[in-house]
Motif scaffolding. Structure first.
Motif, PDB file in Angstrom:
ATOM      1  N   VAL A 164     -18.411  31.191  67.239  1.00  0.00           N
ATOM      2  CA  VAL A 164     -17.029  30.865  66.857  1.00  0.00           C
ATOM      3  C   VAL A 164     -16.174  30.636  68.108  1.00  0.00           C
ATOM      4  O   VAL A 164     -16.477  31.165  69.174  1.00  0.00           O
ATOM      5  CB  VAL A 164     -16.426  31.993  65.984  1.00  0.00           C
ATOM      6  CG1 VAL A 164     -17.129  32.048  64.651  1.00  0.00           C
ATOM      7  CG2 VAL A 164     -16.481  33.342  66.676  1.00  0.00           C
ATOM      8  N   PRO A 165     -15.105  29.828  67.947  1.00  0.00           N
ATOM      9  CA  PRO A 165     -14.694  29.146  66.719  1.00  0.00           C
ATOM     10  C   PRO A 165     -15.677  28.029  66.352  1.00  0.00           C
ATOM     11  O   PRO A 165     -16.274  27.409  67.219  1.00  0.00           O
ATOM     12  CB  PRO A 165     -13.320  28.588  67.062  1.00  0.00           C
ATOM     13  CG  PRO A 165     -13.363  28.401  68.559  1.00  0.00           C
ATOM     14  CD  PRO A 165     -14.197  29.537  69.077  1.00  0.00           C
ATOM     15  N   LEU A 166     -15.821  27.807  65.045  1.00  0.00           N
ATOM     16  CA  LEU A 166     -16.744  26.783  64.570  1.00  0.00           C
ATOM     17  C   LEU A 166     -16.234  25.391  64.918  1.00  0.00           C
ATOM     18  O   LEU A 166     -15.029  25.126  64.857  1.00  0.00           O
ATOM     19  CB  LEU A 166     -16.917  26.899  63.051  1.00  0.00           C
ATOM     20  CG  LEU A 166     -17.574  28.176  62.523  1.00  0.00           C
ATOM     21  CD1 LEU A 166     -17.642  28.132  61.005  1.00  0.00           C
ATOM     22  CD2 LEU A 166     -18.960  28.380  63.115  1.00  0.00           C
ATOM     23  N   GLY A 167     -17.164  24.512  65.259  1.00  0.00           N
ATOM     24  CA  GLY A 167     -16.818  23.117  65.491  1.00  0.00           C
ATOM     25  C   GLY A 167     -17.205  22.286  64.285  1.00  0.00           C
ATOM     26  O   GLY A 167     -17.340  22.800  63.169  1.00  0.00           O
ATOM     27  N   ASN A 177     -37.866  31.183  63.004  1.00  0.00           N
ATOM     28  CA  ASN A 177     -37.137  31.011  64.265  1.00  0.00           C
ATOM     29  C   ASN A 177     -36.856  29.532  64.563  1.00  0.00           C
ATOM     30  O   ASN A 177     -36.669  29.157  65.726  1.00  0.00           O
ATOM     31  CB  ASN A 177     -37.915  31.629  65.430  1.00  0.00           C
ATOM     32  CG  ASN A 177     -36.995  32.210  66.490  1.00  0.00           C
ATOM     33  OD1 ASN A 177     -35.875  32.604  66.204  1.00  0.00           O
ATOM     34  ND2 ASN A 177     -37.467  32.266  67.717  1.00  0.00           N
ATOM     35  N   LYS A 178     -36.849  28.692  63.518  1.00  0.00           N
ATOM     36  CA  LYS A 178     -36.587  27.267  63.694  1.00  0.00           C
ATOM     37  C   LYS A 178     -35.089  27.003  63.649  1.00  0.00           C
ATOM     38  O   LYS A 178     -34.375  27.552  62.816  1.00  0.00           O
ATOM     39  CB  LYS A 178     -37.297  26.457  62.614  1.00  0.00           C
ATOM     40  CG  LYS A 178     -38.816  26.506  62.712  1.00  0.00           C
ATOM     41  CD  LYS A 178     -39.460  25.675  61.621  1.00  0.00           C
ATOM     42  CE  LYS A 178     -40.978  25.711  61.733  1.00  0.00           C
ATOM     43  NZ  LYS A 178     -41.633  24.926  60.668  1.00  0.00           N
ATOM     44  N   GLN A 179     -34.641  26.142  64.566  1.00  0.00           N
ATOM     45  CA  GLN A 179     -33.223  25.816  64.632  1.00  0.00           C
ATOM     46  C   GLN A 179     -32.955  24.466  63.979  1.00  0.00           C
ATOM     47  O   GLN A 179     -33.799  23.563  63.990  1.00  0.00           O
ATOM     48  CB  GLN A 179     -32.749  25.800  66.086  1.00  0.00           C
ATOM     49  CG  GLN A 179     -32.709  27.183  66.728  1.00  0.00           C
ATOM     50  CD  GLN A 179     -32.042  27.164  68.073  1.00  0.00           C
ATOM     51  OE1 GLN A 179     -32.167  26.215  68.840  1.00  0.00           O
ATOM     52  NE2 GLN A 179     -31.308  28.218  68.385  1.00  0.00           N
ATOM     53  N   ARG A 180     -31.765  24.348  63.400  1.00  0.00           N
ATOM     54  CA  ARG A 180     -31.339  23.075  62.830  1.00  0.00           C
ATOM     55  C   ARG A 180     -29.831  22.956  63.031  1.00  0.00           C
ATOM     56  O   ARG A 180     -29.144  23.954  63.272  1.00  0.00           O
ATOM     57  CB  ARG A 180     -31.678  22.988  61.346  1.00  0.00           C
ATOM     58  CG  ARG A 180     -30.920  23.944  60.443  1.00  0.00           C
ATOM     59  CD  ARG A 180     -31.437  23.848  59.008  1.00  0.00           C
ATOM     60  NE  ARG A 180     -30.601  24.554  58.042  1.00  0.00           N
ATOM     61  CZ  ARG A 180     -30.682  25.854  57.804  1.00  0.00           C
ATOM     62  NH1 ARG A 180     -31.558  26.600  58.453  1.00  0.00           N
ATOM     63  NH2 ARG A 180     -29.884  26.422  56.889  1.00  0.00           N
ATOM     64  N   VAL A 181     -29.328  21.747  62.947  1.00  0.00           N
ATOM     65  CA  VAL A 181     -27.898  21.495  63.094  1.00  0.00           C
ATOM     66  C   VAL A 181     -27.328  21.129  61.728  1.00  0.00           C
ATOM     67  O   VAL A 181     -27.872  20.257  61.040  1.00  0.00           O
ATOM     68  CB  VAL A 181     -27.634  20.353  64.095  1.00  0.00           C
ATOM     69  CG1 VAL A 181     -26.140  20.067  64.200  1.00  0.00           C
ATOM     70  CG2 VAL A 181     -28.206  20.703  65.463  1.00  0.00           C
ATOM     71  N   VAL A 182     -26.269  21.819  61.319  1.00  0.00           N
ATOM     72  CA  VAL A 182     -25.633  21.530  60.036  1.00  0.00           C
ATOM     73  C   VAL A 182     -24.174  21.168  60.263  1.00  0.00           C
ATOM     74  O   VAL A 182     -23.528  21.685  61.177  1.00  0.00           O
ATOM     75  CB  VAL A 182     -25.722  22.742  59.068  1.00  0.00           C
ATOM     76  CG1 VAL A 182     -27.168  23.069  58.744  1.00  0.00           C
ATOM     77  CG2 VAL A 182     -25.018  23.960  59.648  1.00  0.00           C
ATOM     78  N   PRO A 183     -23.631  20.247  59.468  1.00  0.00           N
ATOM     79  CA  PRO A 183     -22.210  19.918  59.576  1.00  0.00           C
ATOM     80  C   PRO A 183     -21.361  21.029  58.982  1.00  0.00           C
ATOM     81  O   PRO A 183     -21.784  21.727  58.056  1.00  0.00           O
ATOM     82  CB  PRO A 183     -22.089  18.629  58.763  1.00  0.00           C
ATOM     83  CG  PRO A 183     -23.206  18.708  57.771  1.00  0.00           C
ATOM     84  CD  PRO A 183     -24.325  19.446  58.455  1.00  0.00           C
ATOM     85  N   VAL A 184     -20.161  21.204  59.516  1.00  0.00           N
ATOM     86  CA  VAL A 184     -19.244  22.233  59.023  1.00  0.00           C
ATOM     87  C   VAL A 184     -17.976  21.548  58.521  1.00  0.00           C
ATOM     88  O   VAL A 184     -17.230  20.938  59.299  1.00  0.00           O
ATOM     89  CB  VAL A 184     -18.898  23.255  60.127  1.00  0.00           C
ATOM     90  CG1 VAL A 184     -17.965  24.331  59.567  1.00  0.00           C
ATOM     91  CG2 VAL A 184     -20.164  23.887  60.685  1.00  0.00           C
TER      92      VAL A 184
END
Length: 299
Positions: A164-167, A177-184
């Motif tokens: 935070v703060p969230l973008g 343990n896999k990462q991903r990108v999500v829109p906020v």
């Protein structure tokens, strides 16, 4: 031989630290390992590593005698296989062939999404029923993350002050343990910001964002309890659970034209097959609309 407690402690550390499993999964997998150890008596990592398919069948047969169904039996087998794979690693026997045992067939049920309005009403409802304003803002923010960004409840609760703060996007660490990108979405950012302004606890970089009433990590059960209270007040069915919000995120995106590959990335599914279930949800909704609108169906 090593102590039972030491084996279970090592297994717990692996699940929590190495695999980043949710608290619910950790409890279930620990219980499965404990039942196996109780049946075996004194043992060690090499003996566990050498367990074969008949030993697993015997263990599952005893659980079947307890009355568990196909879904629970499949989960039990998955937990046993994971535990024995860990035992092989601990014994330095990673190359040993794992026991080959097929689990029971489990019919996948369709997720039961809520409508967009109901999702937002639920988020507002948990805030209305909370004992304190900051707790209401907290629960609302968690639900908005699940519906607005498709997070699992464990993923939302694992966020820290460093996030935070969230973008406009958020990097989420999910299963395996896999990462991903999500829109906020803006409404999600606003909900989290509103909670942060009211939260009475310091927001250190390594500290969890979502805190319990005494400052510790928020328990999933508290979110589930708050949503159940709001669900009852709104007259929604028992299927309107926190996880249903993630299903709703997926179903509504698919209905708006999202392709399966993009949806798979957003949800963090390891295989496309896990995502394809939402095509069945969308088809079910289409059939429901057809039946309510077609003149012949109304006669």
């Amino acid at each position: 031989m090593i102590h039972r407690a030491d084996i279970l402690s090592a297994w717990r550390d692996h699940l929590e630290g190495g695999r980043r499993r949710s608290p619910h999964t950790v409890r279930a997998y620990l219980a499965t390992a404990a039942r196996l150890l109780d049946n075996l008596g004194a043992t060690d990592w090499p003996n566990l590593a050498r367990l074969d398919a008949p030993a697993l069948r015997k263990q599952l047969a005893e659980r079947r005698a307890d009355g568990i169904g196909n879904v629970s039996a499949a989960r039990e087998l998955s937990a046993l296989k994971g535990f024995l794979a860990f035992a092989r690693a601990q014994a330095g026997m990673e190359d040993a062939a794992p026991p080959r045992l097929r689990g029971p067939r489990v019919k996948k049920g369709l997720p039961r999404p809520v409508t967009p309005d109901d999702a937002l009403n639920l988020a507002d409802g948990v805030a209305d029923f909370a004992a304190d304003d900051w707790i209401g803002a907290r629960d609302r923010a968690v639900l908005l993350l699940m519906y607005g960004a498709g997070l699992r409840i464990a993923e939302a609760l694992s966020l820290t002050g460093a996030d935070v703060p969230l973008g406009e996007t958020l990097v989420v660490t999910g299963k395996g343990n896999k990462q991903r990108v999500v829109p906020v979405l803006p409404v999600v950012r606003e909900g989290v910001d509103a909670y942060l302004r009211l939260c009475p606890w310091p927001m250190d970089r390594d500290a969890p964002i979502f805190r319990g009433s005494k400052g510790g990590l928020l328990n999933q059960g508290m979110v589930q309890k708050a949503m159940a209270q709001a669900r009852i007040a709104l007259g929604l069915p028992a299927t309107a659970t926190p996880h249903a919000l993630r299903h709703s995120f997926a179903t509504h995106l698919l209905g708006a034209g999202a392709d399966l590959r993009s949806l798979q990335e957003l949800l963090g599914h390891a295989s496309l097959g896990s995502t394809q279930i939402y095509t069945r949800v969308d088809a079910a909704k289409l059939l429901e609309t057809y039946r309510s609108a077609h003149p012949r169906e109304r006669t």
